[in-house]
Design a protein around this motif. Sequence first.
Motif, PDB file in Angstrom:
ATOM      1  N   GLY A 101      -0.363  -7.962   7.425  1.00 41.46           N
ATOM      2  CA  GLY A 101       0.280  -6.655   7.491  1.00 41.46           C
ATOM      3  C   GLY A 101       0.136  -6.017   8.858  1.00 41.46           C
ATOM      4  N   PHE A 102       0.195  -4.674   8.890  1.00 43.96           N
ATOM      5  CA  PHE A 102       0.314  -3.905  10.123  1.00 43.96           C
ATOM      6  C   PHE A 102      -1.022  -3.333  10.575  1.00 43.96           C
ATOM      7  CE2 PHE A 102       3.824  -3.073   7.139  1.00 43.96           C
ATOM      8  CZ  PHE A 102       4.874  -3.678   7.822  1.00 43.96           C
ATOM      9  N   VAL A 105       6.552   1.942   1.979  1.00 41.06           N
ATOM     10  CA  VAL A 105       7.217   1.776   0.686  1.00 41.06           C
ATOM     11  C   VAL A 105       6.842   0.437   0.066  1.00 41.06           C
ATOM     12  CG1 VAL A 105       9.459   1.527  -0.453  1.00 41.06           C
ATOM     13  CG2 VAL A 105       9.189   3.185   1.387  1.00 41.06           C
ATOM     14  N   ILE A 124       7.612  -2.259  -3.228  1.00 43.74           N
ATOM     15  CA  ILE A 124       8.589  -2.522  -4.291  1.00 43.74           C
ATOM     16  C   ILE A 124       7.901  -2.926  -5.599  1.00 43.74           C
ATOM     17  CG2 ILE A 124      10.455  -3.086  -2.684  1.00 43.74           C
ATOM     18  CD1 ILE A 124      10.087  -6.050  -3.797  1.00 43.74           C
ATOM     19  N   GLY A 125       6.593  -2.825  -5.663  1.00 40.13           N
ATOM     20  CA  GLY A 125       5.928  -3.116  -6.929  1.00 40.13           C
ATOM     21  C   GLY A 125       4.513  -3.606  -6.701  1.00 40.13           C
ATOM     22  N   ARG A 149       0.819  -1.215   0.000  1.00 40.65           N
ATOM     23  CA  ARG A 149       0.000   0.000   0.000  1.00 40.65           C
ATOM     24  C   ARG A 149       0.853   1.265   0.000  1.00 40.65           C
ATOM     25  NH1 ARG A 149      -4.945   0.488   2.500  1.00 40.65           N
ATOM     26  NH2 ARG A 149      -4.003   1.814   4.077  1.00 40.65           N
ATOM     27  N   GLY A 208       6.740  -6.440   7.286  1.00 45.16           N
ATOM     28  CA  GLY A 208       5.454  -7.022   7.655  1.00 45.16           C
ATOM     29  C   GLY A 208       5.416  -8.510   7.357  1.00 45.16           C
ATOM     30  N   ARG A 209       4.423  -9.165   7.926  1.00 46.57           N
ATOM     31  CA  ARG A 209       4.110 -10.575   7.652  1.00 46.57           C
ATOM     32  C   ARG A 209       2.603 -10.714   7.769  1.00 46.57           C
ATOM     33  NH1 ARG A 209       7.224 -14.724   5.381  1.00 46.57           N
ATOM     34  NH2 ARG A 209       9.123 -13.559   5.037  1.00 46.57           N
ATOM     35  N   PHE A 210       2.067 -11.855   7.446  1.00 50.17           N
ATOM     36  CA  PHE A 210       0.629 -12.136   7.549  1.00 50.17           C
ATOM     37  C   PHE A 210      -0.158 -11.106   6.712  1.00 50.17           C
ATOM     38  CE2 PHE A 210       2.642 -12.655  11.882  1.00 50.17           C
ATOM     39  CZ  PHE A 210       3.118 -13.924  11.639  1.00 50.17           C
ATOM     40  N   TYR A 219       2.586  -6.153  -6.698  1.00 50.10           N
ATOM     41  CA  TYR A 219       2.365  -7.593  -6.500  1.00 50.10           C
ATOM     42  C   TYR A 219       2.524  -7.823  -5.017  1.00 50.10           C
ATOM     43  CZ  TYR A 219       7.261  -6.632  -7.185  1.00 50.10           C
ATOM     44  OH  TYR A 219       8.495  -6.030  -7.133  1.00 50.10           O
ATOM     45  N   VAL A 220       2.092  -8.983  -4.524  1.00 54.59           N
ATOM     46  CA  VAL A 220       2.100  -9.201  -3.077  1.00 54.59           C
ATOM     47  C   VAL A 220       3.116 -10.273  -2.704  1.00 54.59           C
ATOM     48  CG1 VAL A 220       0.709  -9.786  -1.056  1.00 54.59           C
ATOM     49  CG2 VAL A 220      -0.313  -8.500  -2.936  1.00 54.59           C
ATOM     50  N   LEU A 221       4.030  -9.907  -1.824  1.00 54.96           N
ATOM     51  CA  LEU A 221       5.011 -10.847  -1.278  1.00 54.96           C
ATOM     52  C   LEU A 221       4.438 -11.454  -0.003  1.00 54.96           C
ATOM     53  CD1 LEU A 221       8.040  -8.378  -1.451  1.00 54.96           C
ATOM     54  CD2 LEU A 221       7.514 -10.170  -3.111  1.00 54.96           C
ATOM     55  N   SER A 222       5.075 -12.508   0.477  1.00 53.47           N
ATOM     56  CA  SER A 222       4.583 -13.103   1.724  1.00 53.47           C
ATOM     57  C   SER A 222       5.132 -12.370   2.946  1.00 53.47           C
ATOM     58  CB  SER A 222       4.950 -14.587   1.790  1.00 53.47           C
ATOM     59  OG  SER A 222       6.334 -14.749   1.649  1.00 53.47           O
ATOM     60  N   GLY A 223       6.135 -11.542   2.740  1.00 49.86           N
ATOM     61  CA  GLY A 223       6.694 -10.786   3.852  1.00 49.86           C
ATOM     62  C   GLY A 223       7.547  -9.641   3.350  1.00 49.86           C
ATOM     63  N   GLY A 224       7.857  -8.696   4.237  1.00 42.29           N
ATOM     64  CA  GLY A 224       8.606  -7.508   3.836  1.00 42.29           C
ATOM     65  C   GLY A 224      10.109  -7.717   3.702  1.00 42.29           C
TER      66      GLY A 224
HETATM   67  N1  SAH Z   1      -2.753  -7.847   3.149  1.00 43.41           N
HETATM   68  C1  SAH Z   1      -1.737  -7.016   2.558  1.00 43.41           C
HETATM   69  C2  SAH Z   1      -0.549  -7.834   2.083  1.00 43.41           C
HETATM   70  C3  SAH Z   1       0.264  -8.417   3.181  1.00 43.41           C
HETATM   71  S1  SAH Z   1       1.657  -9.254   2.591  1.00 43.41           S
HETATM   72  C4  SAH Z   1      -2.346  -6.270   1.392  1.00 43.41           C
HETATM   73  O1  SAH Z   1      -3.148  -6.844   0.670  1.00 43.41           O
HETATM   74  O2  SAH Z   1      -1.989  -5.103   1.165  1.00 43.41           O
HETATM   75  C5  SAH Z   1       2.642  -9.352   4.023  1.00 43.41           C
HETATM   76  C6  SAH Z   1       3.770  -8.359   4.106  1.00 43.41           C
HETATM   77  O3  SAH Z   1       4.629  -8.512   2.993  1.00 43.41           O
HETATM   78  C7  SAH Z   1       3.369  -6.889   4.081  1.00 43.41           C
HETATM   79  O4  SAH Z   1       2.998  -6.410   5.341  1.00 43.41           O
HETATM   80  C8  SAH Z   1       4.641  -6.232   3.591  1.00 43.41           C
HETATM   81  O5  SAH Z   1       5.553  -6.004   4.639  1.00 43.41           O
HETATM   82  C9  SAH Z   1       5.224  -7.270   2.656  1.00 43.41           C
HETATM   83  N2  SAH Z   1       4.914  -6.993   1.247  1.00 43.41           N
HETATM   84  C10 SAH Z   1       4.061  -7.680   0.459  1.00 43.41           C
HETATM   85  N3  SAH Z   1       4.028  -7.148  -0.787  1.00 43.41           N
HETATM   86  C11 SAH Z   1       4.882  -6.123  -0.793  1.00 43.41           C
HETATM   87  C12 SAH Z   1       5.275  -5.171  -1.767  1.00 43.41           C
HETATM   88  N4  SAH Z   1       4.791  -5.193  -3.015  1.00 43.41           N
HETATM   89  N5  SAH Z   1       6.180  -4.228  -1.432  1.00 43.41           N
HETATM   90  C13 SAH Z   1       6.685  -4.177  -0.194  1.00 43.41           C
HETATM   91  N6  SAH Z   1       6.342  -5.046   0.791  1.00 43.41           N
HETATM   92  C14 SAH Z   1       5.456  -6.011   0.507  1.00 43.41           C
END
Ligand code: SAH
Length: 247
Positions: free
Chosen positions: A118-119, A132, A134-135, A91, A114-116, A137-142
């Motif tokens: 998020g915050f 911040v 990085i693009g 976000r 973050g994990r799960f 798409y969604v990662l599993s963690g920061g």
């Molecule tokens: N529920 C959240 C995604 C959580 S992913 C949403 O839909 O917005 C879990 C964590 O992975 C996040 O808290 C963040 O720290 C990290 N993460 C996931 N995608 C990321 C991205 N594109 N850029 C930076 N961090 C990311």
Amino acid sequence: MTFAATVLTLYPEMFPGPLAQSIAGRALEDRKWSLDTLQIRDFATDKHHTVDDTPAGGGAGMVLKADVLGSAIDAARERQPDAPVLAMSPRGASLTQERVRQLSAGPGVSILCGRFEGFDERIFEARDVEEVSIGDYVLSGGEIGALVLLDACIRLLPGVMGAASSGEEESFETGLLEYPHYTRPVEWEGRAIPEVLRSGDHAKIAAWRKARAEEDTRLRRPDLWERYRSASGQSPSGAQRNKTRDE
Ligand code: SAH
């Protein structure tokens, strides 16, 4: 001056990870940057060291708790009062080379991973934290995002990259993608290195590279191209900016 990185994470063993290799690894050994991790779990106050809880309003997943994160952020800030605190989040504002350059010119950075799900959103209201991404798409963690951000900063630190000039013409630094590169063999599978690059004519080479940088940016990244064109006041034909540049 050492660029000091503090990473707030549930997985400190992921660091330095790939940043112990190659350019960043050498720079770490040479103390051009330093790395500390803070285990977020250490800031939990209950006997089970709970860092997350179920989302208010229901739904899947778990949310990192504001009280735990608040204490972790305060600890990072105490260690490095002058460094900005960044939180990795899809976000957040997209990371740019411009922001990377600003960060690398500063004292360092604290990065919250973050994990799960998020915050808890309230940490962004209660603390000065820059979100911040990085693009898109969604990662599993920061953590991997933090590694990306640190890698981009570290290579810009003084004395880290081989040739001092090698950062300046690169993609995004000029608002354009970089021109393409070639190296020997001159011919490979019937494809030759463009003649101009073998001509030894530096002015011609520079002109070819600029033209390719512009053309490739226009074709591959219309968004960058639009911004570049309006920033440099170029007319659609390209004539105006070329004229200004030649003056
Ligand atoms: N529920 C959240 C995604 C959580 S992913 C949403 O839909 O917005 C879990 C964590 O992975 C996040 O808290 C963040 O720290 C990290 N993460 C996931 N995608 C990321 C991205 N594109 N850029 C930076 N961090 C990311």
